[in-house]
Design a protein around this motif. Structure first.
Motif, PDB file in Angstrom:
ATOM      1  N   UNK A 112       0.843  -1.191   0.000  1.00 33.50           N
ATOM      2  CA  UNK A 112       0.000   0.000   0.000  1.00 33.50           C
ATOM      3  C   UNK A 112       0.881   1.246   0.000  1.00 33.50           C
ATOM      4  N   UNK A 113       0.535   2.198  -0.871  1.00 36.76           N
ATOM      5  CA  UNK A 113       1.197   3.503  -0.890  1.00 36.76           C
ATOM      6  C   UNK A 113       0.195   4.543  -0.418  1.00 36.76           C
ATOM      7  N   UNK A 114       0.511   5.201   0.688  1.00 32.64           N
ATOM      8  CA  UNK A 114      -0.338   6.261   1.223  1.00 32.64           C
ATOM      9  C   UNK A 114       0.052   7.563   0.534  1.00 32.64           C
ATOM     10  N   UNK A 115      -0.900   8.159  -0.179  1.00 30.81           N
ATOM     11  CA  UNK A 115      -0.631   9.319  -1.021  1.00 30.81           C
ATOM     12  C   UNK A 115      -1.229  10.569  -0.386  1.00 30.81           C
ATOM     13  N   UNK A 130       4.176   8.961   0.385  1.00 32.94           N
ATOM     14  CA  UNK A 130       4.743   9.973  -0.508  1.00 32.94           C
ATOM     15  C   UNK A 130       3.612  10.845  -1.037  1.00 32.94           C
ATOM     16  N   UNK A 131       3.973  11.964  -1.645  1.00 37.46           N
ATOM     17  CA  UNK A 131       2.965  12.865  -2.200  1.00 37.46           C
ATOM     18  C   UNK A 131       2.566  12.397  -3.601  1.00 37.46           C
ATOM     19  N   UNK A 132       1.463  12.932  -4.085  1.00 39.36           N
ATOM     20  CA  UNK A 132       1.016  12.580  -5.433  1.00 39.36           C
ATOM     21  C   UNK A 132       2.047  13.009  -6.467  1.00 39.36           C
ATOM     22  N   UNK A 133       2.617  14.196  -6.314  1.00 37.67           N
ATOM     23  CA  UNK A 133       3.611  14.678  -7.279  1.00 37.67           C
ATOM     24  C   UNK A 133       4.836  13.762  -7.298  1.00 37.67           C
ATOM     25  N   UNK A 184      -3.654   4.603  -1.732  1.00 37.42           N
ATOM     26  CA  UNK A 184      -4.702   5.046  -0.810  1.00 37.42           C
ATOM     27  C   UNK A 184      -4.488   6.531  -0.548  1.00 37.42           C
ATOM     28  N   UNK A 185      -5.401   7.346  -1.059  1.00 41.58           N
ATOM     29  CA  UNK A 185      -5.307   8.792  -0.872  1.00 41.58           C
ATOM     30  C   UNK A 185      -5.628   9.137   0.582  1.00 41.58           C
TER      31      UNK A 185
END
Length: 731
Positions: free
Chosen positions: A202-205, A302-305, A324-325
């Motif tokens: 999972x990547x928390x964005x 990490x951030x969306x950018x 996952x935003x």
């Protein structure tokens, strides 16, 4: 029979010894040997020694199942000699330990102590089994498990334990994690993704500060309560110190430590981008390998950018993980988050915090600390407020004498801290400040001569915003100043900056003649990614992000490129701009001033009639689009200055000269005749007050400098200036 001190073996070794006793009895032996313990390690699943054997089998290339089978044969056949010391089993039975097993325990204790560890673990015992003189050493060394290899692995494991990772779930179970606010919907979504059968990394964005790390910590707290995903036994977070020492080893070791659980890697973008962009480029390959594996499960932030720039193009990561935003929480949710933090802040700072101040903190942080999202901005503001109150309660500190011995934090402390952080006067209006704003028009008229309409319009907007009666999203005011040169358009901007901030330097002045080309937009908001100047930011956006409570002057706006006008349109309508790096600058606490000479040919007389006003507005409407003009709060016409206005302005300018001399202790007195003479030197009254500064420079300041050098008058001297036949005379 004397028994082994139960504090010597670690709990996991105690469990392994009990399991070995069961095998001993099954084989009909009466003495516990190293072979029985080794067989227990080889067939086990939970021991550190088992995980170490599994790793060594992959590294050294031997079959662990065949290794376990041979170990079993050795355990079945070998009978040890009683070492005259027993081990108290879980059934409270004293089991004799062989003399060689005593050597293993003794050597293992030495290994543990050398590694600054108190108890003997299964991995220490395995290291001792490889030492010469122990019956298991030859078998282990045939598989490449030598004392030197074990020393390296054990030292690496000890370094890992100290520096590489922290088991958040274990810390939560031990009560070592501070409570955090549970964002229920996000926790549910995260738990659902972790429950997938495959591709469940999972990547928390989200931008820094929205609570991605807190979300992971809340998952650890749930796991400690037995309410989290049941199949995960640990939630391990990489330690920053270990990454600085050897990032590749830290990732590999963290992955080993998190086997059967979750490995949490904050700021994932630091590992990607190669040697030019990555902070830890050597760890990129082992991290990609970890994403290709299924154990442990990885959670990164990490951030969306950063995801779009660094990670989206990495198939090993993007194709094996889910996004996952993590959105910014609402003001109300932020207040609830602060309520969870409140008891700890009260303990840390030794004060009491009003419960109602949590919503105040969240509201103020959302409105004024726009560079950082909630809840981080609110938490930071609350910390600063607590520090302010604590500093004020210390009698030796002169910061807030009115707050001495006051250990209760309230709304006033929050607003004062915010004012000190941002320069925004958000604190409650006191009597002196109310009176100052009530007299704003009179104060501005003392500096701005002959432009009462402009002074009134700007003053109304500022006073309305100061008491909170404005659209919270739009600038305080957006004004277009029209008029010929030298009539006070720029001077009014400087006067407003001085009134609101006490300093003219609070004005950001942008000359639009420098923005006539389309590419000049990048100078305002920063270049987009991939273009020259991308890292530099924008002159406008960087300034407003750093100082949101400011005045921005776009001088001679008619000279700007149409794309620049589009930028201004967005500022006036939406109150925000996004720069080339995706950062947002908010203009809701700025005053936007635009100056223009459009229609100035109709404003050559001191009195502007309705006909002339209509002619000016027609010129303006021909140049600017209707949607641009409709976003302005007011269009203010500056008329030409009369001779009386110029005389009054000259008096103001001479007062500035007098203040310069006061620094030397001298007094300047300019006679009425001298002032009349100076006005008579103005060959271009149509240029307004602008020539007066040059006249003062040429006829007063330069000759006065020569006079001071020649006479060197002592402090306290009054210098009288009168008009002579050939110019000004100093006496």
């Amino acid at each position: 029979m004397t028994t082994l001190n139960p504090n010597i073996p670690a709990p996991e070794l105690t469990t392994a010894l009990n399991d070995a006793i069961a095998a001993m009895k099954a084989y009909g032996h009466t003495v516990l040997t190293p072979e029985l313990l080794l067989y227990t390690f080889a067939r086990g699943e939970e021991y550190n020694a088992t995980r170490l054997l599994r790793h060594l089998s992959r590294e050294r290339g031997f079959d662990l199942a065949a290794f376990a089978k041979t170990a079993e044969q050795m355990a079945r056949l070998r009978k040890g000699r009683d070492g005259k010391l027993g081990f108290l089993s879980r059934s409270n039975e004293a089991i004799p330990l062989s003399d060689e097993l005593l050597v293993v325990l003794d050597e293992g204790r030495g290994i543990a102590q050398a590694l600054d560890e108190v108890q003997v673990g299964t991995h220490h015992a395995l290291g001792a089994m490889s030492e010469r003189g122990v019956s298991t050493s030859a078998f282990l060394q045939r598989h490449g498990i030598t004392p030197a290899a074990m020393t390296d692995k054990l030292m690496e494991a000890a370094e890992i334990k100290r520096n590489t990772a922290n088991d958040l779930a274990a810390q939560a179970a031990a009560g070592e994690l501070k409570p955090v606010y549970y964002r229920q919907a996000l926790l549910r979504d995260l738990s659902t993704l972790l429950a997938l059968s495959q591709h469940r990394h999972v990547l928390l964005i989200g931008p820094p500060g929205v609570g991605k790390r807190s979300l992971v910590r809340s998952l650890a707290l749930l796991m400690a309560e037995g309410k989290g995903p049941a199949e995960f036994k640990s939630l391990v977070e990489l330690n920053e110190a270990a990454l600085l020492i050897d990032a590749a080893k830290a990732v590999q070791a963290g992955a080993r430590q998190a086997q059967g659980g979750i490995l949490f890697i904050p700021n994932l973008q630091r590992f990607f981008g190669g040697i030019l962009d990555a902070a830890f480029p050597k760890a990129e390959r082992p991290l990609q390998q970890a994403f290709l594996a299924t154990d442990p499960v990885l959670i990164g932030t990490l951030s969306r950018a950063d995801y779009d720039k660094f990670v989206a193009k990495m198939p090993a990561v993007a194709e094996n993980s889910h996004l996952l935003e993590v959105p910014e929480p609402s003001v109300e949710e932020t207040a609830a988050i602060l309520t969870v933090h409140r008891p700890h802040l009260e303990s840390e700072y030794g004060l009491q915090i009003n419960a109602g101040s949590m919503i105040t903190t969240a509201h103020l942080a959302k409105r004024y600390l726009t560079e950082t999202p909630l809840p981080a901005a609110a938490v930071h503001l609350l910390h600063r407020s607590c520090a302010l109150v604590r500093a004020g309660s210390q009698t030796q500190n002169p910061f807030r004498p009115q707050a001495v011995n006051d250990t209760r934090l309230d709304d006033e402390d929050i607003t004062l801290a915010l004012s000190l952080m941002t320069g925004v006067p958000v604190s409650r209006l006191g009597g002196d400040e109310r009176g100052r704003y009530a007299r704003m028009v009179e104060a501005m008229r003392e500096r701005i001569i002959g432009q009462d309409e402009a002074v009134l319009a700007v003053s109304r907007a500022v006073k309305t915003a100061r008491v909170g009666l404005k659209d919270p999203k739009r600038p305080i005011g957006s004004f277009l100043f029209l008029g010929p040169t030298g009539v006070g358009k720029t001077e009014l901007s400087k006067a407003l900056a001085e009134f609101m901030f006490g300093d003219e330097s609070a004005l950001l002045e942008l000359d639009m003649s420098e923005y006539q080309q389309e590419h000049a937009v990048a100078r305002l908001i920063g270049a987009p990614p991939g273009y020259v100047g991308y890292e530099g930011g924008g002159q406008l956006t960087d300034h407003v992000r750093a100082k949101p409570y400011t005045i921005v002057l776009f001088d001679e706006v008619e000279k700007a490129h149409p794309r620049v006008l589009d930028v201004l349109l967005q500022v006036m309508e939406e109150g925000r701009l996004t720069d080339g790096q995706g950062r947002t600058a908010y203009f809701n606490e700025t005053v936007v001033l635009l100056t223009s000479n459009l229609g100035s040919e109709y404003l050559i007389e001191p009195i502007v009639g309705e006909h002339h006003r209509e002619m000016v507005m027609e010129a303006v409407k021909r140049f600017f689009r209707p949607e641009f003009l409709n976003r302005l709060d007011e269009i203010i016409i500056f008329h030409a200055l009369s001779p009386q206005d110029l005389a009054a302005i000259l008096v103001l300018l001479l007062k500035k000269e007098a203040r310069l001399l006061q620094a030397r202790g001298l007094h300047l007195q300019v006679s009425e005749e001298a002032r009349a003479w100076m006005l008579a030197q103005n060959d271009h009254p149509e240029w307004g007050a602008r020539p007066l500064r040059r006249i003062i420079q040429r006829t007063l300041r330069q000759p006065l400098a020569d006079y001071l050098l020649e006479k060197d008058p002592p402090a306290g001297t009054s210098i009288h200036v009168r008009a002579g036949e050939n110019g000004l005379v100093f006496e």
